[in-house]
Design a protein around this motif. Structure first.
Motif, PDB file in Angstrom:
ATOM      1  N   TYR A 239       0.822  -1.205   0.000  1.00 24.17           N
ATOM      2  CA  TYR A 239       0.000   0.000   0.000  1.00 24.17           C
ATOM      3  C   TYR A 239       0.861   1.261   0.000  1.00 24.17           C
ATOM      4  O   TYR A 239       0.500   2.273  -0.608  1.00 24.17           O
ATOM      5  CB  TYR A 239      -0.942  -0.007   1.202  1.00 24.17           C
ATOM      6  N   ALA A 240       2.003   1.214   0.687  1.00 29.72           N
ATOM      7  CA  ALA A 240       2.916   2.365   0.683  1.00 29.72           C
ATOM      8  C   ALA A 240       3.396   2.646  -0.737  1.00 29.72           C
ATOM      9  O   ALA A 240       3.473   3.804  -1.168  1.00 29.72           O
ATOM     10  CB  ALA A 240       4.106   2.095   1.601  1.00 29.72           C
ATOM     11  N   ARG A 241       3.724   1.602  -1.485  1.00 31.04           N
ATOM     12  CA  ARG A 241       4.212   1.777  -2.855  1.00 31.04           C
ATOM     13  C   ARG A 241       3.112   2.305  -3.773  1.00 31.04           C
ATOM     14  O   ARG A 241       3.377   3.100  -4.680  1.00 31.04           O
ATOM     15  CB  ARG A 241       4.764   0.442  -3.366  1.00 31.04           C
ATOM     16  N   ILE A 242       1.879   1.863  -3.515  1.00 34.78           N
ATOM     17  CA  ILE A 242       0.750   2.382  -4.289  1.00 34.78           C
ATOM     18  C   ILE A 242       0.547   3.859  -3.995  1.00 34.78           C
ATOM     19  O   ILE A 242       0.311   4.673  -4.903  1.00 34.78           O
ATOM     20  CB  ILE A 242      -0.530   1.580  -3.981  1.00 34.78           C
ATOM     21  N   GLU A 243       0.637   4.235  -2.725  1.00 38.10           N
ATOM     22  CA  GLU A 243       0.481   5.638  -2.354  1.00 38.10           C
ATOM     23  C   GLU A 243       1.573   6.490  -2.981  1.00 38.10           C
ATOM     24  O   GLU A 243       1.325   7.639  -3.377  1.00 38.10           O
ATOM     25  CB  GLU A 243       0.492   5.783  -0.830  1.00 38.10           C
ATOM     26  N   CYS A 244       2.785   5.957  -3.076  1.00 44.30           N
ATOM     27  CA  CYS A 244       3.868   6.685  -3.745  1.00 44.30           C
ATOM     28  C   CYS A 244       3.495   6.955  -5.199  1.00 44.30           C
ATOM     29  O   CYS A 244       3.680   8.072  -5.708  1.00 44.30           O
ATOM     30  CB  CYS A 244       5.169   5.881  -3.683  1.00 44.30           C
ATOM     31  N   SER A 266       4.365  -3.404  -8.840  1.00 45.21           N
ATOM     32  CA  SER A 266       4.243  -4.744  -9.419  1.00 45.21           C
ATOM     33  C   SER A 266       5.134  -5.743  -8.699  1.00 45.21           C
ATOM     34  O   SER A 266       4.720  -6.877  -8.406  1.00 45.21           O
ATOM     35  CB  SER A 266       4.613  -4.708 -10.909  1.00 45.21           C
ATOM     36  N   PHE A 267       6.357  -5.334  -8.421  1.00 43.43           N
ATOM     37  CA  PHE A 267       7.298  -6.216  -7.737  1.00 43.43           C
ATOM     38  C   PHE A 267       6.743  -6.643  -6.381  1.00 43.43           C
ATOM     39  O   PHE A 267       6.739  -7.831  -6.045  1.00 43.43           O
ATOM     40  CB  PHE A 267       8.641  -5.502  -7.557  1.00 43.43           C
ATOM     41  N   THR A 294      -4.820  -2.951  -5.648  1.00 44.85           N
ATOM     42  CA  THR A 294      -3.689  -2.764  -6.560  1.00 44.85           C
ATOM     43  C   THR A 294      -4.160  -2.515  -7.982  1.00 44.85           C
ATOM     44  O   THR A 294      -3.656  -1.614  -8.674  1.00 44.85           O
ATOM     45  CB  THR A 294      -2.771  -4.004  -6.532  1.00 44.85           C
ATOM     46  N   PHE A 295      -5.144  -3.274  -8.433  1.00 46.91           N
ATOM     47  CA  PHE A 295      -5.587  -3.190  -9.827  1.00 46.91           C
ATOM     48  C   PHE A 295      -6.300  -1.877 -10.143  1.00 46.91           C
ATOM     49  O   PHE A 295      -6.517  -1.541 -11.308  1.00 46.91           O
ATOM     50  CB  PHE A 295      -6.499  -4.370 -10.172  1.00 46.91           C
ATOM     51  N   LYS A 296      -6.650  -1.106  -9.091  1.00 47.06           N
ATOM     52  CA  LYS A 296      -7.217   0.222  -9.331  1.00 47.06           C
ATOM     53  C   LYS A 296      -6.186   1.151  -9.952  1.00 47.06           C
ATOM     54  O   LYS A 296      -6.533   2.096 -10.667  1.00 47.06           O
ATOM     55  CB  LYS A 296      -7.698   0.839  -8.002  1.00 47.06           C
ATOM     56  N   TYR A 302      -0.310  -5.115 -16.772  1.00 47.04           N
ATOM     57  CA  TYR A 302       0.984  -4.466 -16.563  1.00 47.04           C
ATOM     58  C   TYR A 302       1.852  -5.322 -15.650  1.00 47.04           C
ATOM     59  O   TYR A 302       3.048  -5.508 -15.900  1.00 47.04           O
ATOM     60  CB  TYR A 302       0.793  -3.075 -15.959  1.00 47.04           C
ATOM     61  N   ILE A 303       1.242  -5.864 -14.585  1.00 45.43           N
ATOM     62  CA  ILE A 303       1.994  -6.688 -13.637  1.00 45.43           C
ATOM     63  C   ILE A 303       2.494  -7.964 -14.300  1.00 45.43           C
ATOM     64  O   ILE A 303       3.640  -8.393 -14.094  1.00 45.43           O
ATOM     65  CB  ILE A 303       1.124  -7.008 -12.414  1.00 45.43           C
ATOM     66  N   LEU A 304       1.662  -8.580 -15.126  1.00 42.32           N
ATOM     67  CA  LEU A 304       2.087  -9.784 -15.848  1.00 42.32           C
ATOM     68  C   LEU A 304       3.241  -9.471 -16.801  1.00 42.32           C
ATOM     69  O   LEU A 304       4.205 -10.238 -16.893  1.00 42.32           O
ATOM     70  CB  LEU A 304       0.905 -10.370 -16.630  1.00 42.32           C
ATOM     71  N   ARG A 305       3.130  -8.348 -17.482  1.00 40.89           N
ATOM     72  CA  ARG A 305       4.203  -7.969 -18.397  1.00 40.89           C
ATOM     73  C   ARG A 305       5.497  -7.723 -17.625  1.00 40.89           C
ATOM     74  O   ARG A 305       6.577  -8.127 -18.060  1.00 40.89           O
ATOM     75  CB  ARG A 305       3.801  -6.708 -19.169  1.00 40.89           C
ATOM     76  N   PHE A 306       5.369  -7.078 -16.470  1.00 38.89           N
ATOM     77  CA  PHE A 306       6.544  -6.856 -15.632  1.00 38.89           C
ATOM     78  C   PHE A 306       7.142  -8.182 -15.195  1.00 38.89           C
ATOM     79  O   PHE A 306       8.369  -8.366 -15.197  1.00 38.89           O
ATOM     80  CB  PHE A 306       6.140  -6.030 -14.399  1.00 38.89           C
ATOM     81  N   TYR A 307       6.276  -9.154 -14.842  1.00 35.41           N
ATOM     82  CA  TYR A 307       6.776 -10.445 -14.394  1.00 35.41           C
ATOM     83  C   TYR A 307       7.553 -11.166 -15.486  1.00 35.41           C
ATOM     84  O   TYR A 307       8.666 -11.652 -15.253  1.00 35.41           O
ATOM     85  CB  TYR A 307       5.598 -11.317 -13.945  1.00 35.41           C
TER      86      TYR A 307
END
Length: 314
Positions: A239-244, A266-267, A294-296, A302-307
């Motif tokens: 959640y911290a990373r999302i807020e960033c 994503s990581f 997260t998906f909001k 995007y996460i799959l592509r990052f993976y």
């Protein structure tokens, strides 16, 4: 700006009596003397509060406040409430400062500079060994977007990535923008505060390689603990990373910067997903909840592509 502004050093305290003298002595012996140490005793039960009071009795620059235990963010927020200095920095109670720390930071303060960041030395307390030190580079001042880029992809060395303990903050910017630490986030709350601060700034951020901070590694310290379970603490890291990401998106449309922030989300999402599937699938509500949140902001595609792009590095 006056040549010797008041510096507020905010120090949260909780059950660290064996380390307090070492920490406080490095503050009281600073060559730069126009300082106040805002000491927040966060409900200590081991006598740490008494040691704080003893230092306040012999050095009027130490201002001690006692409160019920509420966590490090709660303690730092109380410190920000009482800080009177034009500039603010933070020190953890089991660490310390080099005696020229504040002098070096203040020497970089000038019109148009919103923060100053310096190096640190990472020390192993028991082994009395240096584990890491800042590499040398030329003093540099970065604009906001560059500083945010460096937060995610450090070019000056990883020692600057997301820390608040080796940085001087403009207290006026903190107070005018009502910046505080999120008390519901338990990991990376300092990185989130830093991103919020950078996003609130319009001036430059100066970086120098000189080590000012003694980061002491010891067994059992909060900073050496890595939460490997799927719980509210580890989820708050996501959640911290999302807020960033949300904060950066408010002030920048730079694609590279936004993608770096989304990669960071994503990581951590993938890390939590892995923990979920290795935790006997017992916390499906938590998994669904943090996935939807997260998906909001970062799509599953995007996460799959990052993976798939980084699967060999994860």
């Amino acid at each position: 700006m006056e040549s010797s502004p008041l510096i507020s050093i905010i120090i949260p305290i909780y059950n660290v009596r064996d380390y307090l003298k070492r920490c406080f002595d490095t503050i009281s012996s600073q060559k730069y003397t126009n300082l106040e140490a805002i000491v927040i005793d966060d409900g200590s039960t081991d006598g740490s509060g008494d040691i704080c009071d003893l230092y306040a009795a012999k050095d009027s620059r130490f201002k001690v406040f006692h409160k019920q235990n509420g966590g490090v963010s709660s303690a730092r927020n109380m410190g920000l409430q009482y800080a009177r200095g034009e500039w603010v920095t933070f020190c953890d109670s089991d660490d310390g400062l080099f005696d020229n720390a504040l002098s070096l930071l203040v020497s970089c303060v000038e019109t148009g500079i919103d923060s100053v960041c310096a190096g640190y030395v990472k020390l192993h307390v028991k082994q009395k060994k240096v584990l890491r030190r800042t590499r040398k580079f030329d003093k540099v001042s970065l604009e906001r977007e560059q500083a945010l880029m460096d937060f995610y992809r450090p070019t000056l060395g990883k020692v600057f990535n997301g820390y608040i303990i080796n940085r001087l903050f403009n207290n006026a910017i903190i107070q005018e923008n009502h910046l505080r630490f999120r008390e519901d986030i338990f990991i990376k709350e300092d990185g989130l505060f830093l991103v919020q601060y950078l996003c609130s700034c319009k001036g430059l951020h100066t970086y120098i390689p000189n080590p000012i901070y003694k980061y002491c590694v010891r067994s059992g310290s909060a900073t050496t603990y890595r939460n490997k379970q799927l719980n509210k603490e580890s989820i708050s890291n996501l959640y911290a990373r999302i807020e960033c990401y949300k904060e950066i998106k408010k002030v920048s449309d730079a694609k590279q910067l936004l993608n770096l922030s989304k990669d960071n989300v994503s990581f951590e999402y993938l890390i939590l997903t892995y923990r979920y599937f290795t935790d006997n699938l017992r916390k499906i509500k938590s998994f669904v909840r943090f996935s939807i949140h997260t998906f909001k902001y970062v799509s599953p595609f995007y996460i799959l592509r990052f993976y798939f792009k980084n699967m060999g590095k994860l």
